[in-house]
Design an enzyme around this catalytic site. Structure first.
Site, short mmCIF file in Angstrom:
data_model
loop_
_atom_site.label_atom_id
_atom_site.label_comp_id
_atom_site.label_asym_id
_atom_site.label_seq_id
_atom_site.Cartn_x
_atom_site.Cartn_y
_atom_site.Cartn_z
N HIS A 158 -43.14 -5.78 -31.73
CA HIS A 158 -43.80 -6.50 -30.62
C HIS A 158 -45.05 -5.77 -30.11
O HIS A 158 -45.78 -6.32 -29.28
CB HIS A 158 -42.83 -6.70 -29.45
CG HIS A 158 -41.67 -7.58 -29.78
ND1 HIS A 158 -41.82 -8.85 -30.29
CD2 HIS A 158 -40.33 -7.37 -29.66
CE1 HIS A 158 -40.62 -9.39 -30.48
NE2 HIS A 158 -39.69 -8.51 -30.12
N ASP A 193 -36.48 -10.03 -38.14
CA ASP A 193 -35.90 -9.89 -36.79
C ASP A 193 -35.81 -11.28 -36.16
O ASP A 193 -36.62 -12.16 -36.47
CB ASP A 193 -36.83 -8.98 -35.97
CG ASP A 193 -36.25 -8.58 -34.62
OD1 ASP A 193 -35.80 -7.42 -34.50
OD2 ASP A 193 -36.25 -9.41 -33.69
N HIS A 195 -36.60 -12.20 -33.30
CA HIS A 195 -37.76 -12.46 -32.45
C HIS A 195 -39.03 -12.43 -33.31
O HIS A 195 -39.15 -11.56 -34.17
CB HIS A 195 -37.87 -11.39 -31.36
CG HIS A 195 -36.65 -11.26 -30.50
ND1 HIS A 195 -35.63 -10.38 -30.78
CD2 HIS A 195 -36.30 -11.93 -29.37
CE1 HIS A 195 -34.69 -10.51 -29.85
NE2 HIS A 195 -35.06 -11.44 -28.98
N ASP A 282 -30.85 -8.46 -35.34
CA ASP A 282 -30.43 -9.24 -34.17
C ASP A 282 -30.31 -10.73 -34.43
O ASP A 282 -30.08 -11.50 -33.50
CB ASP A 282 -31.32 -8.94 -32.95
CG ASP A 282 -32.79 -8.97 -33.25
OD1 ASP A 282 -33.16 -9.38 -34.36
OD2 ASP A 282 -33.58 -8.58 -32.37
ZN LIG Z 1 -35.52 -8.66 -32.03
#
Ligand SMILES: [Zn+2]
Length: 343
Positions: A158, A193, A195, A282
């Site tokens: 991120h 991931d 996200h 995740d």
């Molecule tokens: Zn994540």
């Protein structure tokens, strides 16, 4: 496979996280890395320690002033502000204004949310997390290893060119990909991931030499919200070299593996010579942050399919939080990757 990790990465130990109006236990705990390290070594993988490659490979991806700000923030402010974590809560309404002289103001400029507190050990931990990625990339680029795992923690995907976000300070996968570019002319990053990898997308959005494909939960109702949509495909020299493959909330293992196949076709089409995997765990149905239904066998099957690309591969740990199957899923993924490579 080699498990590259340095215990100095454990020095970032934030206690609390401000989420939806309440302080909760911070999900990005040192214990994550300890569990992953111990389970992978118990499964027979081999430990390696990173050498110190300095700040230049980090500054090859990040704004040098951003790097200096994060590395020096605790030293500059900790004595003045006391023992509590430094969490900037003032951010510019636009970033075409000015970078202030105040270290607290600069941290606000260089961060997007309150998930990246600076504590006494933060600089040491993020530095060694990046060194782990660099060292692993060098092992693969030199041909010493066909593939190796960087147990990066804190995670990185991120973090943009000059902003922290979502527990991420330095973008370890982007740093590894840039390092591989010293040896390979075309590098792909596959982010699995749950996200979207907004930071990696930001770093390479205008570049055609690093292909970025991210498989993640629909950002219209999930962090990182602002990017990660299918119509973001790159700009300038990078047109067509960013792809976002979006999963609906509740996606099944079959849905997720279909997206893996799509991503692998895109990577083959790009002509990648080397690969970085942003390995978030995740997507697991057991992960406290997950809204999709990945299983241990699903991770193993995904790993087999990626391994069969046959590319020199750097696996970089991203998310994956303290749930009942975190370390089992890492063991399943890395074991299956090894097996497929040696088959
Ligand atoms: Zn994540």
């Amino acid at each position: 496979m080699k498990i590259v990790f340095d215990e100095r990465q454990l020095a970032h130990d934030p206690e609390l996280y401000f989420r939806r109006g309440a302080l909760i236990g911070h999900p990005e705990q040192p214990q994550r890395a300890i569990l992953l390290r111990d389970a992978l070594l118990a499964a027979g993988h081999e430990r390696a320690h990173p050498a110190d490659h300095g700040l230049d490979p980090i500054r090859a991806v990040h704004d040098p002033d951003f790097v200096a700000c994060l590395m020096g923030a605790w030293e500059a402010l900790g004595a003045e502000l006391g023992p509590d974590p430094i969490v900037p809560t003032f951010h510019p309404q636009r970033r075409d204004t000015r970078l202030p002289a105040s270290v607290l103001g600069r941290l606000g400029w260089y961060s997007t949310d309150t998930s990246c507190p600076i504590v006494p050990g933060t600089a040491q931990a993020i530095y060694w997390s990046a060194q782990t990625a660099i060292d692993t990339a060098d092992r693969v680029a030199s041909g010493a290893e066909s593939h190796a795992y960087a147990l990066c923690r804190p995670p990185g995907h991120h973090a943009t060119h000059d902003q922290t976000m979502g527990f991420c300070f330095f973008n370890n996968a982007a740093i590894a990909a840039q390092r591989l570019r010293g040896t390979f002319s075309k590098v792909a990053i596959l982010d699995v991931d749950t996200h979207g990898g907004n930071g990696t997308e930001d770093v390479f959005y205008r570049r055609g030499d690093v292909f970025f494909v991210s498989i993640h939960t629909d950002p219209s109702a999930y962090t990182p919200f602002f990017t990660g949509y299918a119509d973001e495909t790159g700009a300038g020299d990078g047109v067509g070299a960013t792809r976002n493959l979006v999963l609906p909330v509740g996606a099944s293992v079959d849905d997720i593996l279909a997206r893996y196949d799509e991503a692998l076709d895109l990577i083959r089409g790009f002509g990648a010579e080397a690969l970085v995997i942003s390995l978030g765990l995740d997507m697991s149905k057991d992960d406290p942050l997950s809204l999709v239904g990945m299983t241990g066998e699903g991770f193993a099957e995904g790993a087999r399919r990626i391994a069969r690309l046959g590319l020199p591969t750097v696996l970089v740990q991203e998310g994956g939080y303290l749930g009942p199957s975190l370390s089992d899923n890492a063991v399943a993924f890395l074991g299956a990757f090894d097996e497929a490579r040696h088959a």
